[in-house]
Enzyme design. Structure first.
Site, PDB file in Angstrom:
ATOM      1  CB  ALA A  84      -3.618  15.480 -11.068  1.00  0.00           C
ATOM      2  CB  VAL A  85       0.159  13.269 -15.300  1.00  0.00           C
ATOM      3  CG1 VAL A  85       0.455  13.152 -16.787  1.00  0.00           C
ATOM      4  CG2 VAL A  85       1.122  14.248 -14.633  1.00  0.00           C
ATOM      5  N   GLY A  86      -2.815  13.205 -16.884  1.00  0.00           N
ATOM      6  CA  GLY A  86      -3.762  12.382 -17.648  1.00  0.00           C
ATOM      7  C   GLY A  86      -5.031  12.160 -16.858  1.00  0.00           C
ATOM      8  CE1 TYR A  88      -3.211   7.119 -13.027  1.00  0.00           C
ATOM      9  CE2 TYR A  88      -2.960   7.432 -10.665  1.00  0.00           C
ATOM     10  CZ  TYR A  88      -2.897   6.617 -11.775  1.00  0.00           C
ATOM     11  OH  TYR A  88      -2.524   5.300 -11.619  1.00  0.00           O
ATOM     12  CG  ASP A 173       0.756   8.257  -4.901  1.00  0.00           C
ATOM     13  OD1 ASP A 173       1.796   8.823  -5.279  1.00  0.00           O
ATOM     14  OD2 ASP A 173       0.538   7.037  -5.078  1.00  0.00           O
ATOM     15  N   GLY A 197       1.366  -2.482   3.141  1.00  0.00           N
ATOM     16  CA  GLY A 197       1.337  -3.837   2.595  1.00  0.00           C
ATOM     17  C   GLY A 197       2.366  -4.810   3.149  1.00  0.00           C
ATOM     18  CE1 TYR A 198       4.905  -6.043  -0.292  1.00  0.00           C
ATOM     19  CE2 TYR A 198       4.563  -3.663  -0.206  1.00  0.00           C
ATOM     20  CZ  TYR A 198       4.545  -4.851  -0.905  1.00  0.00           C
ATOM     21  OH  TYR A 198       4.166  -4.854  -2.213  1.00  0.00           O
ATOM     22  CD  GLU A 265       6.750   2.038  -3.180  1.00  0.00           C
ATOM     23  OE1 GLU A 265       5.769   2.685  -2.766  1.00  0.00           O
ATOM     24  OE2 GLU A 265       6.665   0.853  -3.592  1.00  0.00           O
TER      25      GLU A 265
HETATM   26  C1  5GW Z   1       0.509   5.480 -12.921  1.00  0.00           C
HETATM   27  C2  5GW Z   1       0.751   4.168 -13.346  1.00  0.00           C
HETATM   28  C3  5GW Z   1       0.848   3.847 -14.692  1.00  0.00           C
HETATM   29  C4  5GW Z   1       0.720   4.865 -15.611  1.00  0.00           C
HETATM   30  C5  5GW Z   1       0.483   6.171 -15.197  1.00  0.00           C
HETATM   31  C6  5GW Z   1       0.376   6.486 -13.848  1.00  0.00           C
HETATM   32  C7  5GW Z   1       0.124   7.871 -13.415  1.00  0.00           C
HETATM   33  C8  5GW Z   1       0.530   8.323 -12.149  1.00  0.00           C
HETATM   34  C9  5GW Z   1      -0.564   8.793 -14.259  1.00  0.00           C
HETATM   35  O1  5GW Z   1      -0.972   8.502 -15.408  1.00  0.00           O
HETATM   36  N1  5GW Z   1      -0.795  10.059 -13.820  1.00  0.00           N
HETATM   37  C10 5GW Z   1      -0.386  10.484 -12.579  1.00  0.00           C
HETATM   38  O2  5GW Z   1      -0.646  11.649 -12.215  1.00  0.00           O
HETATM   39  N2  5GW Z   1       0.302   9.630 -11.747  1.00  0.00           N
HETATM   40  C11 5GW Z   1       0.778  10.143 -10.442  1.00  0.00           C
HETATM   41  O3  5GW Z   1       1.676   9.240  -9.856  1.00  0.00           O
HETATM   42  C12 5GW Z   1      -0.385  10.300  -9.451  1.00  0.00           C
HETATM   43  O4  5GW Z   1      -0.102  11.351  -8.541  1.00  0.00           O
HETATM   44  C13 5GW Z   1      -0.347   8.972  -8.727  1.00  0.00           C
HETATM   45  O5  5GW Z   1      -1.012   9.013  -7.482  1.00  0.00           O
HETATM   46  C14 5GW Z   1       1.150   8.755  -8.616  1.00  0.00           C
HETATM   47  C15 5GW Z   1       1.584   7.299  -8.383  1.00  0.00           C
HETATM   48  O6  5GW Z   1       0.907   6.409  -9.273  1.00  0.00           O
HETATM   49  P1  5GW Z   1      -0.159   5.375  -8.697  1.00  0.00           P
HETATM   50  O7  5GW Z   1      -0.980   6.079  -7.660  1.00  0.00           O
HETATM   51  O8  5GW Z   1      -0.936   4.786  -9.838  1.00  0.00           O
HETATM   52  O9  5GW Z   1       0.736   4.274  -8.029  1.00  0.00           O
HETATM   53  P2  5GW Z   1       0.268   3.266  -6.854  1.00  0.00           P
HETATM   54  O10 5GW Z   1       1.507   2.500  -6.521  1.00  0.00           O
HETATM   55  O11 5GW Z   1      -0.242   4.078  -5.693  1.00  0.00           O
HETATM   56  O12 5GW Z   1      -0.838   2.406  -7.421  1.00  0.00           O
HETATM   57 MN    MN Z   2      -1.168   5.870  -5.542  1.00  0.00          MN
END
Ligand code: 5GW
Ligand code: MN
Length: 315
Positions: A84-86, A88, A173, A197-198, A265
């Site tokens: 959980a960065v930033g 998130y 995630d 999705g696929y 991924e």
């Molecule tokens: C994600 C995308 C672009 C820039 C930053 C991030 C990001 C991801 C973030 O700022 N902080 C962070 O904690 N994450 C971690 O990476 C979270 O646990 C997040 O669930 C995981 C994967 O990123 P997601 O969830 O945005 O990717 P998708 O493919 O599920 O949309």
């Molecule tokens: Mn995600």
């Protein structure tokens, strides 16, 4: 030096007395009652075994009572990592609260939260035998950097705190919630979740890394399934090898100035193509809230929430 390296090797790969380490010997508590198994009646709308004979876990293919009985007897423990960065950090409360309701209920669970905002980690009341540990990580403005460090931090966590102490680990995630049981049916040596999705697409359409110069490359005629980067796991020894390998390939690619299409991924998908998962979880285990439910999905256990990208992402 030589001796030391040898000791490290043994402590990482030794199978100790705990039978859960082998993940093969299943002892059922005597006197359990559950529905009679059948080899002619069951789900016919989905495939529940891969060509390498790993189970694909769907609702209706397992007995939760039986599996809980088997694994409770082994007194296993399960770790989970979540980043959980930033911004998130905003997803963490729902993630932890719903994990309390659905994730390995009745088992020893230790959730490791990696964040740059430790002061903003919500206070969530945990049940008996369950705990959360917060680990600080540097802030980062680039997803590529967060993503790259995820495998490294998982690798180090296993080496420093989990090996020979914890049986299983799941890496999840944070932008997601639990809605239904995620339990002992998901345990295995190497566990991967099919991306929602696929799964009806031809393999040539999967968003694998397609440039042969990348270490995440999968050719158009190759690949079994497209797996999620947002949930994977298994025995700590297996996940250690996965994290170490994906991290190295990611870093070696970076040295050559190449970044795989979907970062870790893509590397995970390459890894799973070569190292077949011993258990595959159906998309019940990582759905997406914006996707309409499909008829074969009888239950959504874990699902990505709808997010406003502009509001949460740093770049
Ligand atoms: C994600 C995308 C672009 C820039 C930053 C991030 C990001 C991801 C973030 O700022 N902080 C962070 O904690 N994450 C971690 O990476 C979270 O646990 C997040 O669930 C995981 C994967 O990123 P997601 O969830 O945005 O990717 P998708 O493919 O599920 O949309
Ligand atoms: Mn995600």
């Amino acid at each position: 030096m030589k001796i030391r390296r040898c000791l490290v090797f043994f402590s990482l790969y030794r199978c100790d007395e705990n039978p859960a380490v082998y993940d093969l010997h299943l002892v059922s508590p005597d006197g359990m009652t559950y529905s009679q198994p059948s080899i002619v009646n069951g789900r016919t709308d989905v495939v529940s075994v891969t060509p390498w004979l790993a189970p694909v876990v769907w609702e209706g293919t397992f007995s939760a009572t039986l599996l809980d009985g088997i694994y409770q007897r082994q007194n296993i423990s399960v770790a989970a990592t979540v980043f959980a960065v930033g911004k998130y950090i905003m997803f963490l409360k729902d993630f932890l609260e719903t994990a309390e309701q659905h994730f390995f209920v009745g088992f020893r669970v230790h959730i490791y939260v990696f964040t740059d905002r430790p002061n903003e980690v919500p206070e969530v009341k945990m049940g008996a035998g369950r705990e959360v540990t917060v680990q600080s990580v540097p802030s980062s403005n680039r997803w590529q950097e967060i993503s790259a460090r995820r495998m490294e931090l998982i690798q180090k966590l296993i080496e420093e705190r989990l090996i020979n102490k914890v049986n299983y680990i799941f890496c999840l995630d944070v932008d997601s919630k639990f809605h239904g049981r995620w339990g002992a049916e998901s345990l295995g040596g190497l566990v991967s979740v099919i991306h929602p999705g696929y799964y009806k697409d031809d393999r040539s359409k999967f968003p694998y890394e397609r440039r042969p110069t990348s270490r995440a490359f999968v050719a158009p005629a190759d690949g079994d399934f497209y797996y999620c980067g947002g949930a994977f796991g298994g025995l700590v020894q297996e996940v250690h090898l996965l994290a170490k390998t994906c991290r190295k390939n990611f870093e070696d690619d970076a040295k050559d100035g190449i970044e795989a299409a979907w970062q870790e991924e893509s590397h995970l998908n390459r890894y799973m193509w070569i190292n077949k998962p011993s258990k595959v979880l159906s998309p019940e285990y990582l759905w997406q809230d914006f996707k309409p439910k499909e008829p074969e999905i009888k239950i959504i256990r874990f699902s990505g929430v709808i997010k406003n990208y502009a509001a949460i992402r740093p770049n």
